[in-house]
Structures are given as structure tokens and as C-alpha cells.
Design a protein around this motif. Structure first.
Motif, PDB file in Angstrom:
ATOM      1  N   ALA A 187      -4.039  26.642  48.633  1.00  0.00           N
ATOM      2  CA  ALA A 187      -3.875  25.692  47.535  1.00  0.00           C
ATOM      3  C   ALA A 187      -4.664  24.431  47.853  1.00  0.00           C
ATOM      4  CB  ALA A 187      -2.404  25.363  47.326  1.00  0.00           C
ATOM      5  N   ASP A 188      -5.184  23.776  46.791  1.00  0.00           N
ATOM      6  CA  ASP A 188      -6.079  22.636  47.009  1.00  0.00           C
ATOM      7  C   ASP A 188      -5.397  21.277  46.929  1.00  0.00           C
ATOM      8  OD1 ASP A 188      -5.644  22.161  44.316  1.00  0.00           O
ATOM      9  OD2 ASP A 188      -7.698  22.611  43.688  1.00  0.00           O
ATOM     10  N   GLY A 189      -4.088  21.235  46.692  1.00  0.00           N
ATOM     11  CA  GLY A 189      -3.376  19.963  46.656  1.00  0.00           C
ATOM     12  C   GLY A 189      -3.350  19.301  45.299  1.00  0.00           C
ATOM     13  N   GLN A 190      -4.031  19.866  44.294  1.00  0.00           N
ATOM     14  CA  GLN A 190      -4.024  19.252  42.965  1.00  0.00           C
ATOM     15  C   GLN A 190      -3.910  20.294  41.861  1.00  0.00           C
ATOM     16  OE1 GLN A 190      -7.672  17.048  42.659  1.00  0.00           O
ATOM     17  NE2 GLN A 190      -8.975  18.842  42.895  1.00  0.00           N
ATOM     18  N   GLY A 191      -3.220  21.396  42.174  1.00  0.00           N
ATOM     19  CA  GLY A 191      -2.966  22.411  41.168  1.00  0.00           C
ATOM     20  C   GLY A 191      -3.939  23.560  41.147  1.00  0.00           C
ATOM     21  N   VAL A 240     -14.820  42.890  48.045  1.00  0.00           N
ATOM     22  CA  VAL A 240     -13.906  41.758  47.975  1.00  0.00           C
ATOM     23  C   VAL A 240     -14.711  40.470  47.865  1.00  0.00           C
ATOM     24  CG1 VAL A 240     -12.036  40.520  49.118  1.00  0.00           C
ATOM     25  CG2 VAL A 240     -12.207  43.005  49.352  1.00  0.00           C
ATOM     26  N   HIS A 241     -14.401  39.652  46.872  1.00  0.00           N
ATOM     27  CA  HIS A 241     -15.071  38.380  46.652  1.00  0.00           C
ATOM     28  C   HIS A 241     -14.104  37.225  46.899  1.00  0.00           C
ATOM     29  CE1 HIS A 241     -18.438  39.988  43.741  1.00  0.00           C
ATOM     30  NE2 HIS A 241     -18.377  40.662  44.885  1.00  0.00           N
ATOM     31  N   ALA A 242     -14.630  36.106  47.379  1.00  0.00           N
ATOM     32  CA  ALA A 242     -13.865  34.869  47.431  1.00  0.00           C
ATOM     33  C   ALA A 242     -13.805  34.275  46.029  1.00  0.00           C
ATOM     34  CB  ALA A 242     -14.510  33.885  48.398  1.00  0.00           C
ATOM     35  N   VAL A 243     -12.652  33.682  45.688  1.00  0.00           N
ATOM     36  CA  VAL A 243     -12.444  33.134  44.342  1.00  0.00           C
ATOM     37  C   VAL A 243     -11.811  31.763  44.454  1.00  0.00           C
ATOM     38  CG1 VAL A 243     -11.335  33.473  42.098  1.00  0.00           C
ATOM     39  CG2 VAL A 243     -12.135  35.449  43.390  1.00  0.00           C
ATOM     40  N   ARG A 244     -12.201  30.879  43.536  1.00  0.00           N
ATOM     41  CA  ARG A 244     -11.597  29.559  43.407  1.00  0.00           C
ATOM     42  C   ARG A 244     -11.025  29.445  42.003  1.00  0.00           C
ATOM     43  NH1 ARG A 244      -9.484  24.790  43.515  1.00  0.00           N
ATOM     44  NH2 ARG A 244     -10.697  22.924  43.101  1.00  0.00           N
ATOM     45  N   TRP A 245      -9.754  28.982  41.883  1.00  0.00           N
ATOM     46  CA  TRP A 245      -9.123  28.752  40.583  1.00  0.00           C
ATOM     47  C   TRP A 245      -8.899  27.261  40.378  1.00  0.00           C
ATOM     48  CZ3 TRP A 245      -7.369  32.954  43.563  1.00  0.00           C
ATOM     49  CH2 TRP A 245      -7.510  34.222  42.968  1.00  0.00           C
ATOM     50  N   VAL A 283     -10.340  34.673  52.953  1.00  0.00           N
ATOM     51  CA  VAL A 283     -10.244  33.271  52.565  1.00  0.00           C
ATOM     52  C   VAL A 283      -9.024  32.651  53.234  1.00  0.00           C
ATOM     53  CG1 VAL A 283      -9.783  31.711  50.631  1.00  0.00           C
ATOM     54  CG2 VAL A 283     -11.474  33.551  50.398  1.00  0.00           C
ATOM     55  N   THR A 284      -9.203  31.469  53.837  1.00  0.00           N
ATOM     56  CA  THR A 284      -8.111  30.846  54.586  1.00  0.00           C
ATOM     57  C   THR A 284      -7.771  29.428  54.134  1.00  0.00           C
ATOM     58  OG1 THR A 284      -9.701  30.117  56.257  1.00  0.00           O
ATOM     59  CG2 THR A 284      -8.570  32.209  56.661  1.00  0.00           C
ATOM     60  N   GLY A 285      -8.647  28.766  53.374  1.00  0.00           N
ATOM     61  CA  GLY A 285      -8.344  27.393  52.995  1.00  0.00           C
ATOM     62  C   GLY A 285      -9.216  26.893  51.868  1.00  0.00           C
ATOM     63  N   VAL A 286      -8.736  25.811  51.209  1.00  0.00           N
ATOM     64  CA  VAL A 286      -9.501  25.127  50.170  1.00  0.00           C
ATOM     65  C   VAL A 286      -9.025  23.680  50.145  1.00  0.00           C
ATOM     66  CG1 VAL A 286      -7.849  25.779  48.356  1.00  0.00           C
ATOM     67  CG2 VAL A 286     -10.210  25.173  47.727  1.00  0.00           C
ATOM     68  N   ASN A 287      -9.933  22.738  49.854  1.00  0.00           N
ATOM     69  CA  ASN A 287      -9.519  21.336  49.762  1.00  0.00           C
ATOM     70  C   ASN A 287      -9.674  20.818  48.340  1.00  0.00           C
ATOM     71  OD1 ASN A 287     -12.263  20.866  49.441  1.00  0.00           O
ATOM     72  ND2 ASN A 287     -12.510  19.714  51.345  1.00  0.00           N
ATOM     73  N   ARG A 288      -9.374  19.534  48.134  1.00  0.00           N
ATOM     74  CA  ARG A 288      -9.375  18.964  46.788  1.00  0.00           C
ATOM     75  C   ARG A 288     -10.761  18.969  46.151  1.00  0.00           C
ATOM     76  NH1 ARG A 288      -5.015  15.245  45.010  1.00  0.00           N
ATOM     77  NH2 ARG A 288      -3.216  15.726  46.298  1.00  0.00           N
ATOM     78  N   ALA A 289     -11.792  18.935  46.968  1.00  0.00           N
ATOM     79  CA  ALA A 289     -13.156  18.995  46.438  1.00  0.00           C
ATOM     80  C   ALA A 289     -13.530  20.406  46.008  1.00  0.00           C
ATOM     81  CB  ALA A 289     -14.144  18.483  47.486  1.00  0.00           C
ATOM     82  N   GLY A 290     -12.674  21.393  46.306  1.00  0.00           N
ATOM     83  CA  GLY A 290     -12.944  22.767  45.925  1.00  0.00           C
ATOM     84  C   GLY A 290     -13.715  23.559  46.953  1.00  0.00           C
ATOM     85  N   ALA A 294       2.605  27.511  49.724  1.00  0.00           N
ATOM     86  CA  ALA A 294       3.404  26.447  49.140  1.00  0.00           C
ATOM     87  C   ALA A 294       2.455  25.318  48.757  1.00  0.00           C
ATOM     88  CB  ALA A 294       4.452  25.939  50.131  1.00  0.00           C
ATOM     89  N   ALA A 295       2.290  25.096  47.454  1.00  0.00           N
ATOM     90  CA  ALA A 295       1.348  24.087  46.973  1.00  0.00           C
ATOM     91  C   ALA A 295       2.006  22.720  46.890  1.00  0.00           C
ATOM     92  CB  ALA A 295       0.805  24.498  45.604  1.00  0.00           C
ATOM     93  N   ASP A 296       1.190  21.664  46.906  1.00  0.00           N
ATOM     94  CA  ASP A 296       1.725  20.312  46.894  1.00  0.00           C
ATOM     95  C   ASP A 296       2.379  19.951  45.566  1.00  0.00           C
ATOM     96  OD1 ASP A 296       1.058  19.763  49.505  1.00  0.00           O
ATOM     97  OD2 ASP A 296      -0.889  18.889  49.018  1.00  0.00           O
ATOM     98  N   ASN A 297       2.101  20.682  44.501  1.00  0.00           N
ATOM     99  CA  ASN A 297       2.751  20.400  43.216  1.00  0.00           C
ATOM    100  C   ASN A 297       4.105  21.094  43.078  1.00  0.00           C
ATOM    101  OD1 ASN A 297       2.078  23.061  42.758  1.00  0.00           O
ATOM    102  ND2 ASN A 297       0.706  22.665  41.021  1.00  0.00           N
ATOM    103  N   GLY A 298       4.572  21.741  44.155  1.00  0.00           N
ATOM    104  CA  GLY A 298       5.884  22.388  44.156  1.00  0.00           C
ATOM    105  C   GLY A 298       5.876  23.843  43.767  1.00  0.00           C
TER     106      GLY A 298
END
Length: 346
Positions: free
Chosen positions: A45-49, A66-71, A92-99, A320-324
């Protein structure tokens, strides 16, 4: 050798019941898949939904691609695979707010792996130090610091082992790789996550021939190292995630014992969340996810030490995302394809 239960459930796993939730109302929302992809899973999760994960094609006489995907904003962006590498097991193991998405992909031979991060809508390899055979990226913070580990192979008798060393790809010097200093000089170290302030969570393995049984956890920041308290009776420990100074994972009383969930609070105190098996993820407010110890393949959601929701059936909860919200995958029936799913638990 301890065989740890992976937090990620593969997109082709088989289960036998429809998704249900108990102890709270957890409403699922399916995320869209890119064109040509039929199955998927949320892994970060990127911290902003927004989220990141993987999406696969249907199996045709062999393994799927298998492809990596960003939502983001309810839309899927297909990041593809790492050029020049196999497309059958992108991780895929991580993503930040910049995507920016991080992870690793196998060489076409399948013998070694290469850490990557996304640049725009494509994946690019992270630099490796001279003399290493493999690299893995396991986390990224909003500043752009990437952590993970590099591996160097050696042969003992007829067995080939890989010695792992925790590393940092710093945001202010993205073409460099920094080995984390101040950690134990013997055995192996693997960085499993990075906090927003640059604190890195590190597992320590006491020998060079066992990358399954970590015995201690460390927090590393700018070469300063703090050892976490490990509960008594622990033979092995997982450190799976870090957020806002909190760490989650699991402990094992023997090599083949089931995991018991642990939350290390910001002051380092140890909390045993109710009926928690190994915890997979934690957000900035202390909401965590993982397996429960009550029923096989039942997932739990905890706030601190309290169990607030359980989910069971044809599903997996990884994030567990920061938006709950919490996220992973779900499937209707017993023969459908796993779909990337986000739940809101009231």
C-alpha cells in the motif's frame, strides 16, 4: 530448518469456500486488472489509498506470465516485467506515495534474482555491488530510500549456498548500494522493511548456510543499531514489517512450530495480539494483519493487541493500509481466478 509461512498467497492458490467475514463487517471491493491479465493480488500500500501487486495471465501449457501492477484512483497501471528477465515470477514488495514500486525478478535461467524499482510505467534494475550474484528489494519509503539484500553464492560440498547482506539504495544517491554497517559481522543479514524516518528493519541469521532461521531483529538508522527484545522460548523470529516505529512479525518455539504473532511497540515493548499467528503488515496507526491461530487459513485484523475482524474463505489478506483498509485477494467459488481485493472493516 524452519519453513516459514509466506505472507503472500500466490494468485493460483486453491481454496474451498466463498469469502466471508466475521466479528466485523468487512466489505470487499475488487480492483481492476490490466488488459490481458486475469488474476491478481495486492501486496503493498502507498499510504494514500493506492496499492501495488501482481497480475498474471491464464496458464497456457505452462506457467503464467506475471506483471507488476500499480493501482491509483481505482485505475490499474501495468508495469510489466523486468527487461531481460523471466516473466514467470516477478515479486512486488513495496510502493511509496510517489508510486515507485520495488521488488525482484528472476534471471531467465531462474538461478538468480535482480532487485528493481519502477521508473514511470516500466521496471528498471537496481545497481548491484561487484561480486554479488543476486539482489532483492524488500521495501521503499516516501523519501525514496530502498532496502533489501544482496547475495553471494558459495559451494560447500555438493550444495550451493547464498550469503545475504542487508543493503540500502539511498534516495540521495540512487546509483549506489550501501551495506548496513554496525550489524553482527558473522552469519547473514536481510533488510525486510524501511520506516519513513529511514529506520531499517533487519533480520539476523547466525550461520552462512541457513537463510530460513533468523534468531534476532535489529533496527538500523544511519549506522546506529538497536536490538529488539525477543520473547523467551523463541528459537526463530520473523520481522515482516515496520511503520511509524512499530514492528510486526512472528516467533517460533521450535523449527517446525506454528508462528505466534508479535507487535513491538514504539518503545520496544513486546505485545502479543490476541490469537495472532505470524503478522504480515502494520500501518502507521498500529493496525496489523496476519494469520490467526484459531482456524486454518483464517486471517485477522488487529488494532494493537485487540482482534477487530476476521476473514476466512477463498481469500488472502497481505496488507494493512494507512487509510484503515486491508488488501490482498479473493475469489468466488472454487475454480475462479484470484482477484485483487480491498476490504473496509467497520
Amino acid at each position: 530448518m524452519l519453513i516459514r509461512i509466506a505472507a503472500v498467497v500466490a494468485v493460483a492458490i486453491t481454496a474451498v469456500a466463498s469469502p466471508t467475514a466475521s466479528a466485523a463487517t468487512c466489505a470487499p471491493t475488487l480492483l481492476p486488472l490490466p488488459a490481458t491479465r486475469v488474476a491478481g493480488v495486492v501486496l503493498a500500500a502507498d499510504g494514500q489509498g493506492g496499492f501495488a501487486g501482481e497480475a498474471s495471465s491464464k496458464r497456457v501449457l505452462g506457467s503464467p506470465t506475471v506483471h507488476a501492477v500499480r493501482w491509483s484512483g481505482g485505475q490499474a497501471t501495468d508495469l510489466g516485467t523486468l527487461p531481460g528477465h523471466s516473466s514467470q515470477s516477478v515479486n512486488v514488495t513495496g510502493v511509496n506515495r510517489a508510486g515507485t514500486v520495488v521488488g525482484d525478478a528472476p534471471e531467465t535461467s531462474g538461478l538468480h534474482r535482480r532487485a528493481f524499482r519502477s521508473t514511470g510505467t516500466a521496471l528498471a534494475p537496481l545497481p548491484e555491488p561487484a561480486g554479488v550474484d543476486s539482489s532483492w528489494a524488500t521495501g521503499i519509503n516516501d523519501n525514496g530510500d530502498v532496502v533489501g539484500h544482496v547475495g553471494k553464492d558459495f559451494q560447500q560440498g555438493t550444495t550451493i549456498y547464498t550469503v545475504h547482506t542487508a543493503v540500502l539504495w539511498p534516495a540521495n544517491a540512487p546509483s549506489t548500494v550501501v551495506a548496513l554497517t554496525g550489524l553482527p559481522a558473522t552469519g547473514q543479514t536481510i533488510a525486510t522493511g524501511v520506516d519513513q524516518d529511514g529506520t531499517v528493519l533487519v533480520e539476523h541469521y547466525p550461520t552462512t548456510t541457513d537463510a530460513f532461521t533468523a534468531t534476532n531483529l535489529y533496527l538500523w538508522k544511519a549506522s546506529a543499531v538497536r536490538k529488539l527484545t525477543i520473547p523467551s522460548g523463541t528459537v526463530a523470529v520473523d520481522g515482516t514489517a515496520i511503520a511509524n516505529g512499530r514492528v510486526v512479525g512472528g516467533t517460533y518455539a521450535s523449527e517446525f512450530a506454528d508462528g505466534k504473532g508479535v507487535l513491538w511497540e514504539q518503545d520496544g515493548s513486546v505485545v502479543r495480539p490476541a490469537t495472532a499467528g505470524t503478522l504480515h503488515s502494520v500501518n502507521r496507526s498500529g493496525l496489523s494483519t496476519g494469520f490467526t491461530t484459531t482456524t486454518t487459513l483464517t486471517y485477522g485484523v488487529w488494532q494493537g493487541s485487540a482482534l477487530t475482524a476476521t476473514l476466512t474463505g477463498s481469500l488472502g489478506v497481505n496488507v494493512a493500509a494507512d487509510n484503515g483498509s486491508v488488501a490482498g485477494w479473493s475469489r468466488t467459488g472454487t475454480s475462479g481466478d484470484n482477484q485483487p481485493t480491498v476490504w473496509r472493516c467497520a
